[in-house]
Scaffold this motif. Structure first.
Motif, PDB file in Angstrom:
ATOM      1  N   SER A  29     -12.452   7.685 -10.850  1.00 36.17           N
ATOM      2  CA  SER A  29     -12.216   6.362 -10.288  1.00 36.17           C
ATOM      3  C   SER A  29     -10.739   6.143  -9.997  1.00 36.17           C
ATOM      4  CB  SER A  29     -12.715   5.288 -11.263  1.00 36.17           C
ATOM      5  OG  SER A  29     -14.098   5.418 -11.478  1.00 36.17           O
ATOM      6  N   THR A  30     -10.408   5.839  -8.741  1.00 37.61           N
ATOM      7  CA  THR A  30      -9.020   5.697  -8.315  1.00 37.61           C
ATOM      8  C   THR A  30      -8.910   4.680  -7.192  1.00 37.61           C
ATOM      9  OG1 THR A  30      -8.665   8.051  -8.778  1.00 37.61           O
ATOM     10  CG2 THR A  30      -6.973   6.930  -7.489  1.00 37.61           C
ATOM     11  N   VAL A  31      -7.881   3.887  -7.227  1.00 37.64           N
ATOM     12  CA  VAL A  31      -7.561   2.980  -6.125  1.00 37.64           C
ATOM     13  C   VAL A  31      -6.216   3.411  -5.572  1.00 37.64           C
ATOM     14  CG1 VAL A  31      -6.925   0.617  -5.512  1.00 37.64           C
ATOM     15  CG2 VAL A  31      -8.882   1.020  -7.001  1.00 37.64           C
ATOM     16  N   GLU A  32      -6.152   3.660  -4.273  1.00 36.65           N
ATOM     17  CA  GLU A  32      -4.892   4.079  -3.668  1.00 36.65           C
ATOM     18  C   GLU A  32      -4.322   2.996  -2.779  1.00 36.65           C
ATOM     19  OE1 GLU A  32      -2.955   7.752  -1.133  1.00 36.65           O
ATOM     20  OE2 GLU A  32      -5.038   7.192  -0.767  1.00 36.65           O
ATOM     21  N   LEU A  33      -3.073   2.666  -3.015  1.00 40.07           N
ATOM     22  CA  LEU A  33      -2.331   1.746  -2.158  1.00 40.07           C
ATOM     23  C   LEU A  33      -1.520   2.555  -1.166  1.00 40.07           C
ATOM     24  CD1 LEU A  33      -1.179  -1.074  -1.411  1.00 40.07           C
ATOM     25  CD2 LEU A  33       0.554  -0.697  -3.200  1.00 40.07           C
ATOM     26  N   LYS A  34      -1.674   2.256   0.126  1.00 41.08           N
ATOM     27  CA  LYS A  34      -0.918   2.924   1.172  1.00 41.08           C
ATOM     28  C   LYS A  34       0.390   2.186   1.433  1.00 41.08           C
ATOM     29  CE  LYS A  34      -3.992   6.104   2.353  1.00 41.08           C
ATOM     30  NZ  LYS A  34      -3.724   7.564   2.264  1.00 41.08           N
ATOM     31  N   ARG A  35       1.322   2.874   2.085  1.00 41.49           N
ATOM     32  CA  ARG A  35       2.618   2.259   2.392  1.00 41.49           C
ATOM     33  C   ARG A  35       2.487   1.063   3.323  1.00 41.49           C
ATOM     34  NH1 ARG A  35       6.940   4.715   0.422  1.00 41.49           N
ATOM     35  NH2 ARG A  35       6.769   6.888  -0.253  1.00 41.49           N
ATOM     36  N   ASN A  36       1.462   1.062   4.158  1.00 37.61           N
ATOM     37  CA  ASN A  36       1.257  -0.049   5.087  1.00 37.61           C
ATOM     38  C   ASN A  36       0.504  -1.214   4.452  1.00 37.61           C
ATOM     39  OD1 ASN A  36      -1.317   0.985   4.919  1.00 37.61           O
ATOM     40  ND2 ASN A  36      -1.416   1.672   7.045  1.00 37.61           N
ATOM     41  N   GLY A  37       0.250  -1.134   3.151  1.00 37.89           N
ATOM     42  CA  GLY A  37      -0.418  -2.216   2.440  1.00 37.89           C
ATOM     43  C   GLY A  37      -1.919  -2.092   2.367  1.00 37.89           C
ATOM     44  N   ARG A  38      -2.483  -1.113   3.049  1.00 38.32           N
ATOM     45  CA  ARG A  38      -3.927  -0.917   2.988  1.00 38.32           C
ATOM     46  C   ARG A  38      -4.341  -0.333   1.634  1.00 38.32           C
ATOM     47  NH1 ARG A  38      -4.868   1.880   8.954  1.00 38.32           N
ATOM     48  NH2 ARG A  38      -4.526  -0.026  10.205  1.00 38.32           N
ATOM     49  N   ILE A  39      -5.585  -0.600   1.279  1.00 38.17           N
ATOM     50  CA  ILE A  39      -6.182  -0.022   0.078  1.00 38.17           C
ATOM     51  C   ILE A  39      -7.291   0.929   0.524  1.00 38.17           C
ATOM     52  CG2 ILE A  39      -7.564  -0.466  -1.989  1.00 38.17           C
ATOM     53  CD1 ILE A  39      -4.850  -1.498  -2.465  1.00 38.17           C
ATOM     54  N   VAL A  40      -7.305   2.133  -0.036  1.00 34.50           N
ATOM     55  CA  VAL A  40      -8.378   3.080   0.249  1.00 34.50           C
ATOM     56  C   VAL A  40      -9.159   3.319  -1.040  1.00 34.50           C
ATOM     57  CG1 VAL A  40      -8.993   5.377   1.036  1.00 34.50           C
ATOM     58  CG2 VAL A  40      -7.076   4.180   2.101  1.00 34.50           C
ATOM     59  N   GLU A  41     -10.460   3.181  -0.936  1.00 39.46           N
ATOM     60  CA  GLU A  41     -11.350   3.325  -2.091  1.00 39.46           C
ATOM     61  C   GLU A  41     -12.402   4.385  -1.773  1.00 39.46           C
ATOM     62  OE1 GLU A  41     -14.050   0.315  -4.819  1.00 39.46           O
ATOM     63  OE2 GLU A  41     -13.801  -0.082  -2.690  1.00 39.46           O
ATOM     64  N   THR A  91     -16.236   6.350   1.088  1.00 40.99           N
ATOM     65  CA  THR A  91     -14.825   6.042   1.325  1.00 40.99           C
ATOM     66  C   THR A  91     -14.748   4.739   2.099  1.00 40.99           C
ATOM     67  OG1 THR A  91     -14.282   8.392   1.486  1.00 40.99           O
ATOM     68  CG2 THR A  91     -12.654   6.835   2.329  1.00 40.99           C
ATOM     69  N   ILE A  92     -14.052   3.753   1.550  1.00 40.60           N
ATOM     70  CA  ILE A  92     -13.897   2.467   2.213  1.00 40.60           C
ATOM     71  C   ILE A  92     -12.415   2.134   2.321  1.00 40.60           C
ATOM     72  CG2 ILE A  92     -14.415  -0.002   2.152  1.00 40.60           C
ATOM     73  CD1 ILE A  92     -16.890   0.593   0.596  1.00 40.60           C
ATOM     74  N   GLN A  93     -12.008   1.654   3.492  1.00 38.94           N
ATOM     75  CA  GLN A  93     -10.612   1.254   3.735  1.00 38.94           C
ATOM     76  C   GLN A  93     -10.541  -0.259   3.926  1.00 38.94           C
ATOM     77  OE1 GLN A  93      -7.827   3.406   6.587  1.00 38.94           O
ATOM     78  NE2 GLN A  93      -8.261   1.564   7.754  1.00 38.94           N
ATOM     79  N   TYR A  94      -9.606  -0.881   3.219  1.00 35.06           N
ATOM     80  CA  TYR A  94      -9.373  -2.319   3.308  1.00 35.06           C
ATOM     81  C   TYR A  94      -7.986  -2.559   3.904  1.00 35.06           C
ATOM     82  CZ  TYR A  94     -12.998  -1.938  -0.272  1.00 35.06           C
ATOM     83  OH  TYR A  94     -14.132  -1.597  -0.966  1.00 35.06           O
ATOM     84  N   ASP A  95      -7.851  -3.601   4.713  1.00 40.31           N
ATOM     85  CA  ASP A  95      -6.571  -3.824   5.376  1.00 40.31           C
ATOM     86  C   ASP A  95      -5.510  -4.415   4.456  1.00 40.31           C
ATOM     87  OD1 ASP A  95      -7.622  -6.362   5.108  1.00 40.31           O
ATOM     88  OD2 ASP A  95      -7.288  -6.958   7.191  1.00 40.31           O
ATOM     89  N   GLU A  98      -5.665  -8.210  -0.712  1.00 39.96           N
ATOM     90  CA  GLU A  98      -6.442  -9.437  -0.727  1.00 39.96           C
ATOM     91  C   GLU A  98      -7.879  -9.183  -0.263  1.00 39.96           C
ATOM     92  OE1 GLU A  98      -2.192 -10.361  -0.619  1.00 39.96           O
ATOM     93  OE2 GLU A  98      -3.468  -9.093   0.638  1.00 39.96           O
ATOM     94  N   THR A  99      -8.021  -8.363   0.788  1.00 40.50           N
ATOM     95  CA  THR A  99      -9.357  -8.041   1.283  1.00 40.50           C
ATOM     96  C   THR A  99     -10.131  -7.220   0.264  1.00 40.50           C
ATOM     97  OG1 THR A  99      -8.640  -8.115   3.591  1.00 40.50           O
ATOM     98  CG2 THR A  99     -10.642  -6.888   3.121  1.00 40.50           C
ATOM     99  N   PHE A 100      -9.463  -6.244  -0.347  1.00 39.04           N
ATOM    100  CA  PHE A 100     -10.096  -5.439  -1.397  1.00 39.04           C
ATOM    101  C   PHE A 100     -10.592  -6.344  -2.518  1.00 39.04           C
ATOM    102  CE2 PHE A 100      -9.599  -3.538  -5.607  1.00 39.04           C
ATOM    103  CZ  PHE A 100     -10.405  -2.410  -5.515  1.00 39.04           C
ATOM    104  N   SER A 101      -9.760  -7.300  -2.916  1.00 42.47           N
ATOM    105  CA  SER A 101     -10.110  -8.204  -3.998  1.00 42.47           C
ATOM    106  C   SER A 101     -11.307  -9.068  -3.626  1.00 42.47           C
ATOM    107  CB  SER A 101      -8.902  -9.093  -4.339  1.00 42.47           C
ATOM    108  OG  SER A 101      -9.208  -9.973  -5.402  1.00 42.47           O
TER     109      SER A 101
END
Length: 214
Positions: A29-41, A91-95, A98-101
């Protein structure tokens, strides 16, 4: 969505979704924060004993995403959803955080310390200082050395720090070198990844985890 998917997984007696970084070597289980603020799950779990098949899982995921995005602002994109050799991959990408939450029902914040304080997050605690690891962020096999505790009033003086805050028991990867974390008994690998202890059911999922990085 995660709560809804977890209900499906319970009914199926197989799939428990997990987050990840998008790398082929992600297995926990891992949550990755990208430099552009996106979250990839990412989700990878055993699907061999499920009463549901891959088409039913795909249909449920698609309908849940469509329903949520139709009623809320924010971009949620399913990048991968398949079952292969008895294992489910999602694999899900959130912008944004806040959207991930909002989509998962999991508290999550990403930004500067000042922004976090403005949002009501408290830094009045001791942090574990992280030292060590490799400069090469792609090498996630090297564990960083955990150093003594540092008071929050000292941590917030560093204007170069950014923070990811999440209320969940998952692994976390950030787009920089980790400087401090808010909990002990965690491993830091490769300088940018927090490894949560294996969840045996006793983990407290209601504790906010702070990951401060440069």
């Amino acid at each position: 969505m995660k709560k809804k998917l977890m209900l499906l997984c319970t009914a199926a007696a197989a799939v428990s979704l997990f987050a990840g970084c998008g790398d082929a070597d992600v297995t926990e289980s891992t949550v990755e924060l990208k430099r552009n603020g996106r979250i990839v799950e990412y989700t990878v779990e055993d699907f061999s004993e499920s009463y549901y098949d891959s088409d039913e899982l795909q249909s449920y995921i698609d309908s849940t995403v469509e329903e949520w995005t139709g009623a809320n602002e924010g971009s949620v994109k399913v990048k991968r959803s398949e079952v292969e050799d008895g294992t489910a991959y999602l694999t899900i990408q959130y912008d944004s955080a806040e959207t991930f939450s909002g989509f998962n029902g999991i508290e999550c914040f990403a930004g500067s310390i000042v922004q976090a304080q403005s949002a009501g997050y408290d830094f009045d605690m001791d942090f574990v200082e992280i030292d060590g690891g490799e400069d090469d962020q792609e090498d996630s096999s090297v564990e960083a050395e955990i150093q003594p505790l540092v008071p929050g009033e000292t941590v917030i003086e560093d204007d170069d720090l950014k923070v990811l805050i999440i209320r969940d028991h998952v692994n976390i990867r950030v787009p920089g070198k980790i400087a401090y974390i808010s909990a002990e008994h965690l491993q830091v690998e490769g300088g940018n990844t927090v490894i949560a202890d294996e969840d045996d059911g006793s983990a407290d999922h209601d504790v906010l985890l702070y990951v401060l990085y440069k």
